[in-house]
Scaffold this motif. Structure first.
Motif, short mmCIF file in Angstrom:
data_model
loop_
_atom_site.label_atom_id
_atom_site.label_comp_id
_atom_site.label_asym_id
_atom_site.label_seq_id
_atom_site.Cartn_x
_atom_site.Cartn_y
_atom_site.Cartn_z
N VAL A 67 13.31 49.57 74.05
CA VAL A 67 12.57 48.48 73.40
C VAL A 67 11.47 47.96 74.33
O VAL A 67 10.33 47.74 73.91
N GLN A 107 12.85 45.90 64.42
CA GLN A 107 12.29 44.58 64.73
C GLN A 107 13.22 43.49 64.18
O GLN A 107 13.66 43.58 63.04
N THR A 108 13.51 42.49 64.98
CA THR A 108 14.35 41.40 64.47
C THR A 108 13.55 40.53 63.52
O THR A 108 12.33 40.37 63.65
N ARG A 156 7.37 48.08 73.85
CA ARG A 156 6.54 46.87 73.90
C ARG A 156 5.45 47.03 74.96
O ARG A 156 4.32 46.60 74.78
N ASP A 162 2.52 48.93 73.74
CA ASP A 162 1.76 48.30 72.63
C ASP A 162 0.44 47.77 73.17
O ASP A 162 0.43 47.02 74.16
N GLU A 167 17.92 43.34 69.55
CA GLU A 167 16.89 44.37 69.63
C GLU A 167 17.41 45.62 70.33
O GLU A 167 17.14 46.75 69.91
N VAL A 199 17.57 42.86 61.09
CA VAL A 199 16.55 43.72 61.70
C VAL A 199 15.97 44.65 60.64
O VAL A 199 16.64 45.01 59.67
N ASP A 249 18.09 49.44 68.54
CA ASP A 249 17.21 50.53 68.98
C ASP A 249 17.75 51.90 68.53
O ASP A 249 18.91 52.22 68.78
#
Lengths: 218, 364
Positions: free
Chosen positions: A180, A127-128, A184, A187, A98, A123, A102
């Motif tokens: 990353v 996103q993986t 997150r 979010d 990840e 990816v 980026d």
């Protein structure tokens, strides 16, 4: 806006980056194959000091969970969990896949694995996808053409007939982790109670006893 | 007594992840003592697997700390210092504990004290019984076996110790060879109860040599030989065979520990301590046969005997917090963010390295 401290000791280095309001404001990196446990915290203090920040200014920790050196991963993850506990902020585990993906349009990210192998993970949009795998860069059948990024990516791309490759080492990993983790954190569905856990990709080296217990009679 | 100190202790040097809060004062108080055992994770392998232990510690330490604080009814604001095991032990676990402690110390600004795991065991009788210095300590566990004169929180004289296996390890291996469950200590002790300790002639290693050093690996080989003779003759073992093997093995360990303790006691008494006392610590101190042999020896010599309760004999973090308190009582202490985790860390640097301790120096 958030202030986030990211760090990684999964490879032979201590790497850290401080992100404030979406921007990297300080980074530090020291290459070392041993001594990360002694060097990590002072390095983090330097990064904070450079930005005129203190521990209490942090809103979150971003930590590299691997894959990489098992001991190294645990050094960073344990420190991150201790910091998160004492500061009352989340620690966000970010994998090397990840972090490297980026800010790129990579389709496959590769990381160093033992004995000349690489770990790869697909990816899409940063996103993986699916599970990571371990493979030898020369021993891969044809995959769909894609952009391979990371360790041994030129060889890997050649072997699988990929359209593009970008060789990328781990020197910028802390910046990737910071981005990353910050994404997150922002979010709305982010779960603050999740804790970072190492991404080992290999089981512990242990074999059950070879000798069977004695037969009991009577 | 100055203002009471409240210390958070963290321990992860073998296969127990532990955190505890201890407060001193007129009488020391254990406010919480959380131990998360990994016994189940290692059961299939017949011994502690270092990588499995390290993985478990890394994901359990902060949870144990949170639980210890909650059970003590405190937040980190009520803590005066962090004490963490910095060695000796399995380095992966020690590292995780030290890094978690550093993270907590950094975030709170609290002093960080690196504690020697063996000092934690050796100082436990002062936490439980407020024992006065100097006392004679037999530390006997799965990883360690040594005699110490404890003079002060930071001053120990090692009189001798095992030159190979620790007795706890020998109990575990005996259990494995005889198809008994792990941990081997309680299983072998239970099987030995119905056994005849005189049926097999097991050796008493190093009893013919002067001094307080011990050896237990040959005992395990002797047990294996007797077991294989029985299997060759009968195709397996009867319960009575297993009971007799366990009883004979346990008697041999107890005899060696008793005789070597007698010699250590003579050296200790030569220093004319004011209130002579033998203290034991470590999981093997829970063995009834060994404990009563040592108790008998102490009463023969008119010497006090103390053994902390089992939960404080085996690995725990209350002893680490307590060792931190003892260190802080000597003067301000903060090992800071460069504290190193040490796989090897002898308590007594002046004593000659024990045999078999490897080229990197004495382990403990």
């Amino acid at each position: 806006m958030a202030t986030l401290l990211a760090f990684d000791t999964a490879a032979a280095q201590c790497a850290a980056a401080l992100l404030t309001d979406g921007r990297i404001v300080a980074t530090r990196r020291t290459e070392m194959s041993r001594g990360q446990a002694e060097a990590l915290m002072p390095l983090l203090q330097e990064v904070l000091a450079e930005a005129g920040a203190g521990w209490s200014d942090l809103d979150a920790i971003g930590v590299g969970v691997g894959p990489g050196n098992f001991t190294g991963i645990r050094i960073a993850v344990s420190a991150a969990r201790g910091l998160a506990l004492s500061l009352g902020i989340p620690a966000i585990g970010v994998s090397g896949f990840e972090a490297l993906a980026d800010g790129t349009d990579a389709d496959l990210v590769s990381l160093p694995a033992p004995r000349g192998m690489v770990y790869v993970q697909a990816v899409a949009d940063g996103q993986t996808i699916g599970d990571p795998a371990q493979l030898a860069p020369d021993a891969v059948g044809a995959l769909t053409a894609c952009h391979v990024l990371g360790t041994d990516s030129v060889r890997l791309a050649a072997a699988i007939g990929a359209a593009r490759s970008t060789e990328r080492d781990l020197s910028g990993i802390a910046t990737g982790i910071a981005h990353v983790a910050a994404a997150r954190l922002s979010d709305p569905g982010f779960d603050r109670t999740l804790r970072p856990a190492p991404l080992y990709l290999r089981p512990a080296d242990a074999a059950p006893p070879r000798e069977a217990p004695p037969v009991m009679l009577g | 007594m100055d203002r009471p100190l409240t210390v958070l202790g963290i321990e992860s040097s073998c296969d127990d992840t532990a955190a505890a809060v201890v407060r001193d004062g007129d009488a020391p108080q254990i406010l919480s003592n959380v131990v998360s055992s990994q016994t189940d994770l290692h059961a299939a392998f017949g011994g502690v697997v270092p990588e499995i232990a390290a993985r478990a510690h890394a994901e359990k330490l902060d949870l144990c700390v949170e639980q210890a604080l909650a059970e003590a009814g405190l937040t980190l604001a009520g803590i005066d210092a962090i004490a963490v095991t910095a060695g000796p032990g399995l380095i992966g676990g020690v590292l995780s504990g030290v890094m978690c402690a550093k993270g907590i110390a950094a975030g709170t600004g609290l002093p960080l004290v690196g504690v020697n795991h063996l000092a934690g065991h050796a100082l436990t009788p002062r936490l439980t019984d407020r024992l006065a210095f100097p006392y004679l300590m037999l530390l006997v566990s799965g990883g360690h076996c040594q005699f110490l004169i404890v003079h002060a929180p930071d001053r120990f004289t090692r009189l001798g110790g095992t030159i190979d296996d620790a007795p706890g390890e020998a109990f575990d291996k005996t259990a494995k060879l005889l198809g008994l469950p792990q941990p081997g200590g309680p299983a072998v002790e239970a099987a030995a109860r119905a056994g005849d300790a005189a049926r097999f002639a097991f050796p008493r290693p190093l009893l013919d040599r002067p001094g307080c050093d011990m050896s237990f690996s040959g005992l395990k080989t002797a047990l294996l030989r007797e077991r294989d003779k029985l299997i060759a003759a009968q195709g397996g073992l009867f319960e009575v065979d297993r009971a007799d093997l366990c009883a004979g093995f346990q008697r041999a360990v107890a005899d060696v520990l008793e005789e070597k303790t007698r010699r250590a006691l003579a050296l200790y008494l030569a220093q004319t301590p004011k209130t002579p006392t033998i203290a034991v610590a470590g999981g093997v101190a829970a063995n009834g046969a060994i404990r009563s042999a040592l108790q008998r020896l102490a009463s023969e010599h008119g010497v006090g005997f103390t053994a902390p309760p089992l939960a404080l004999c085996t690995d725990n973090a209350a002893m680490i917090a307590w060792a931190g308190i003892e260190r802080l009582r000597l003067g301000p202490a903060d090992d800071g963010m460069t504290l190193a985790a040490r796989p090897r860390w002898p308590l007594d640097n002046a004593a000659p390295a024990m045999l078999g301790s490897g080229k990197r120096g004495a382990k403990a």
